[in-house]
Design a protein around this motif. Structure first.
Motif, mmCIF file in Angstrom:
data_model
loop_
_atom_site.group_PDB
_atom_site.id
_atom_site.type_symbol
_atom_site.label_atom_id
_atom_site.label_comp_id
_atom_site.label_asym_id
_atom_site.label_seq_id
_atom_site.Cartn_x
_atom_site.Cartn_y
_atom_site.Cartn_z
ATOM 1 N N GLY A 29 -15.643 -15.410 -4.008
ATOM 2 C CA GLY A 29 -17.069 -15.190 -4.224
ATOM 3 C C GLY A 29 -17.581 -13.839 -3.777
ATOM 4 N N MET A 30 -16.729 -13.048 -3.176
ATOM 5 C CA MET A 30 -17.167 -11.763 -2.627
ATOM 6 C C MET A 30 -16.915 -10.627 -3.617
ATOM 7 N N ILE A 31 -17.683 -9.557 -3.435
ATOM 8 C CA ILE A 31 -17.432 -8.303 -4.143
ATOM 9 C C ILE A 31 -16.874 -7.325 -3.112
ATOM 10 N N GLY A 32 -15.618 -6.996 -3.278
ATOM 11 C CA GLY A 32 -14.974 -6.043 -2.368
ATOM 12 C C GLY A 32 -15.138 -4.634 -2.894
ATOM 13 N N ILE A 33 -15.260 -3.695 -1.985
ATOM 14 C CA ILE A 33 -15.330 -2.285 -2.381
ATOM 15 C C ILE A 33 -14.372 -1.502 -1.504
ATOM 16 N N PHE A 34 -13.475 -0.785 -2.153
ATOM 17 C CA PHE A 34 -12.546 0.085 -1.424
ATOM 18 C C PHE A 34 -12.980 1.539 -1.620
ATOM 19 N N ASP A 35 -13.273 2.196 -0.527
ATOM 20 C CA ASP A 35 -13.540 3.635 -0.516
ATOM 21 C C ASP A 35 -12.200 4.289 -0.190
ATOM 22 N N ARG A 36 -11.525 4.780 -1.232
ATOM 23 C CA ARG A 36 -10.100 5.088 -1.228
ATOM 24 C C ARG A 36 -9.326 3.769 -1.133
ATOM 25 N N SER A 37 -8.029 3.854 -1.320
ATOM 26 C CA SER A 37 -7.286 2.605 -1.515
ATOM 27 C C SER A 37 -5.789 2.861 -1.420
ATOM 28 N N HIS A 38 -5.023 1.903 -1.930
ATOM 29 C CA HIS A 38 -3.567 2.060 -2.027
ATOM 30 C C HIS A 38 -3.184 3.220 -2.954
ATOM 31 N N TYR A 39 -4.133 3.708 -3.746
ATOM 32 C CA TYR A 39 -3.795 4.852 -4.596
ATOM 33 C C TYR A 39 -3.554 6.125 -3.790
ATOM 34 N N GLU A 40 -4.125 6.190 -2.603
ATOM 35 C CA GLU A 40 -3.832 7.367 -1.764
ATOM 36 C C GLU A 40 -2.332 7.475 -1.487
ATOM 37 N N ASP A 41 -1.640 6.352 -1.558
ATOM 38 C CA ASP A 41 -0.207 6.344 -1.277
ATOM 39 C C ASP A 41 0.625 6.892 -2.428
ATOM 40 N N VAL A 42 -0.038 7.149 -3.577
ATOM 41 C CA VAL A 42 0.618 7.919 -4.651
ATOM 42 C C VAL A 42 -0.192 9.177 -4.971
ATOM 43 N N LEU A 43 -1.156 9.509 -4.125
ATOM 44 C CA LEU A 43 -1.963 10.718 -4.342
ATOM 45 C C LEU A 43 -1.676 11.705 -3.210
ATOM 46 N N ILE A 44 -2.364 11.545 -2.077
ATOM 47 C CA ILE A 44 -2.094 12.492 -0.978
ATOM 48 C C ILE A 44 -0.640 12.372 -0.527
ATOM 49 N N ALA A 45 -0.099 11.166 -0.559
ATOM 50 C CA ALA A 45 1.290 10.990 -0.111
ATOM 51 C C ALA A 45 2.252 11.785 -0.986
ATOM 52 N N ARG A 46 1.932 11.878 -2.271
ATOM 53 C CA ARG A 46 2.764 12.623 -3.219
ATOM 54 C C ARG A 46 2.502 14.127 -3.111
ATOM 55 N N VAL A 47 1.226 14.482 -3.102
ATOM 56 C CA VAL A 47 0.859 15.904 -3.092
ATOM 57 C C VAL A 47 1.302 16.576 -1.788
ATOM 58 N N ARG A 48 1.154 15.843 -0.701
ATOM 59 C CA ARG A 48 1.453 16.413 0.621
ATOM 60 C C ARG A 48 2.868 16.083 1.102
ATOM 61 N N ASN A 49 3.663 15.484 0.240
ATOM 62 C CA ASN A 49 5.030 15.120 0.625
ATOM 63 C C ASN A 49 5.084 14.300 1.904
ATOM 64 N N LEU A 50 4.176 13.354 2.031
ATOM 65 C CA LEU A 50 4.151 12.535 3.252
ATOM 66 C C LEU A 50 5.325 11.562 3.266
ATOM 67 N N GLN A 87 5.293 -1.039 -7.554
ATOM 68 C CA GLN A 87 4.832 -1.937 -6.483
ATOM 69 C C GLN A 87 3.332 -2.192 -6.624
ATOM 70 N N ILE A 88 2.605 -1.150 -6.985
ATOM 71 C CA ILE A 88 1.159 -1.312 -7.200
ATOM 72 C C ILE A 88 0.903 -2.221 -8.397
ATOM 73 N N ASN A 89 1.668 -2.011 -9.474
ATOM 74 C CA ASN A 89 1.471 -2.869 -10.651
ATOM 75 C C ASN A 89 1.742 -4.338 -10.319
ATOM 76 N N ASP A 90 2.789 -4.581 -9.571
ATOM 77 C CA ASP A 90 3.097 -5.968 -9.179
ATOM 78 C C ASP A 90 1.976 -6.543 -8.321
ATOM 79 N N PHE A 91 1.521 -5.732 -7.389
ATOM 80 C CA PHE A 91 0.446 -6.167 -6.490
ATOM 81 C C PHE A 91 -0.834 -6.475 -7.278
ATOM 82 N N GLU A 92 -1.164 -5.594 -8.189
ATOM 83 C CA GLU A 92 -2.411 -5.789 -8.946
ATOM 84 C C GLU A 92 -2.298 -6.978 -9.903
ATOM 85 N N ALA A 93 -1.107 -7.222 -10.416
ATOM 86 C CA ALA A 93 -0.908 -8.410 -11.260
ATOM 87 C C ALA A 93 -1.082 -9.677 -10.414
ATOM 88 N N GLU A 94 -0.622 -9.612 -9.197
ATOM 89 C CA GLU A 94 -0.786 -10.745 -8.282
ATOM 90 C C GLU A 94 -2.273 -10.982 -7.998
#
Lengths: 284, 284
Positions: free
Chosen positions: A128-149, A161-168
């Protein structure tokens, strides 16, 4: 979903079609679906408040009575693209009791040890809730990729892994709306200058923002990959032209509203006998 | 604090003096500090929005830059007293990003095993945040006492445990505002009837509400004990006359506003060199 017609609402217009993505083809100052002025746009946003609140309450009520559905907004975009502004002005129209807002910063060592999706799962909206993510798991393929984290094979695996998670999530009743708030580098410069010029905005400025800005092309490339590789029918991306703040707020809220309408939550039927309860109450 | 003068604002007027408490002496339909009509009260609440949001943002900014202060609103009251309404209409004026709202239901077995304050600690607002508790640790000396959910020595010990806990909060920078939303039994009856009469409100009605209602005097006694025994200078109770919803919302928000004014959070000073940053940015 790439077949959606314009008649299907703003949701259909701003939906990223499947296939390769080229953000340079999207006009960051455009106002698709809205032909009025800035002032009219602000009024139009306020006017969405009553209906979006009504749907929010229905969804919340459904969740209280056994319903499992929820909605999750994921906000991504370059620094100053307005993730906070969308929450203040768009989500601010709704009842804060029905919102669950999470702002993701750099993960702590303890969070990293648990895998990148662990903290995301902790923050999912309940029924019943509306969740809002200010940034998200996408940072793990954004800054993590750009900055070689992490090493390339690690971030490269994450798309699936994200696709599987989002399908779930979809299977569990979470309707996911992923927004890319799209600004031009010139607009970002203007907004960072404004933060530096105004002492009441200094706290929002971080010297690291300029370092990130210099990596703009690498971020665009990383966004292209994310928007192409993680864009399934039940985990859609919407590109929101965001150089105009008023349009951005209106568009994000309108897409949420259209989504709530299609979910069409109904007021729960009483799970007690109304006549009996009226008598019991009358006798007190 | 019992010495506060009326000139100290609504906060001073509605503050419960130390010593024994008799709720029957408080008029639930009164509107202390406000002489206008219902419509004027609603407008007055809206007019608080800009200032309360500004203070909220300052507090939030302070929290982002190392400040440890936060504010915690505890909402208590009989069923239908309007805890949800206060959040929707009062807290709804603020930026939801700066709010942390927790609604406490009956504790789960896992929560009970950890002691009654464990889940409360999990829900405390972080630095710069305004926390709101819809019910709280006070239920552990209210329903727990009235319903004999634990033995008398157990609930009896909790008053001191609560005082110790709240003193710890104060020492950690949490400004605590505890509100008792005070309605008459007649008003409750009217509101429960309204829920039964309106199918869109059936989901809010629980047959257990009538059972609780029949224990009204026992709840009043339990509230008297809580308001007397847990009312230290840094953990004040405010009795809010709540038969008039518009007054209730205005009063709760006004007390928050007066509190934020006295905390007087300031925009953080830049922790970087502004001129250097302007040059760096200009060169991008």
């Amino acid at each position: 979903m790439a077949k959606q017609k314009k008649s299907e609402g703003l949701l259909g217009q701003l939906r990223v079609p499947s296939g390769p993505v080229d953000l340079t083809k999207y006009d960051t100052r455009a106002t698709p679906g809205f032909s009025g002025t800035k002032e009219e746009g602000k009024v139009a946003l306020e006017e969405l408040g009553a209906e979006v609140s009504d749907w929010q309450e229905r969804l919340f009520a459904e969740g209280r009575k056994g319903g499992q559905r929820s909605v999750l907004l994921v906000l991504q975009g370059m620094d100053t693209s307005g993730k906070g502004g969308v929450i203040r002005h768009g989500a601010g129209l709704m009842d804060p009791q029905g919102l669950r807002i999470t702002s993701f910063k750099a993960p702590t060592p303890a969070e990293k040890r648990r895998g990148f999706l662990w903290r995301i799962r902790q923050a999912l909206p309940g029924p019943g809730m509306i969740g809002i993510f200010d940034r998200s798991h996408y940072e793990d393929v954004l800054i993590a990729r750009v900055r070689n984290l992490v090493a390339p094979p690690v971030w490269n695996r994450r798309y699936e892994q994200i696709n599987d998670f989002e399908a779930e999530l979809a299977a569990n009743g979470v309707t996911l709306l992923k927004y890319f708030l799209h600004i031009s580098p010139e607009e970002q410069k203007t907004r960072l200058e404004a933060r530096l010029d105004d002492p009441t905005k200094h706290w929002k400025y971080n010297p690291g923002d300029v370092d990130e800005r210099e990596l703009w092309p690498a971020y665009v490339e990383a966004y292209h990959a994310a928007l192409e590789r993680c864009n399934g029918p039940e985990a859609p991306w919407y590109v929101i032209p965001s150089d105009r703040k008023w349009y951005r707020n209106w568009a994000v809220t309108t897409i949420l509203l259209e989504t709530l309408r299609s979910l069409d939550p109904q007021w729960p039927i009483a799970d007690f006998d109304v006549t009996t309860e009226k008598k019991r109450l009358a006798s007190t």
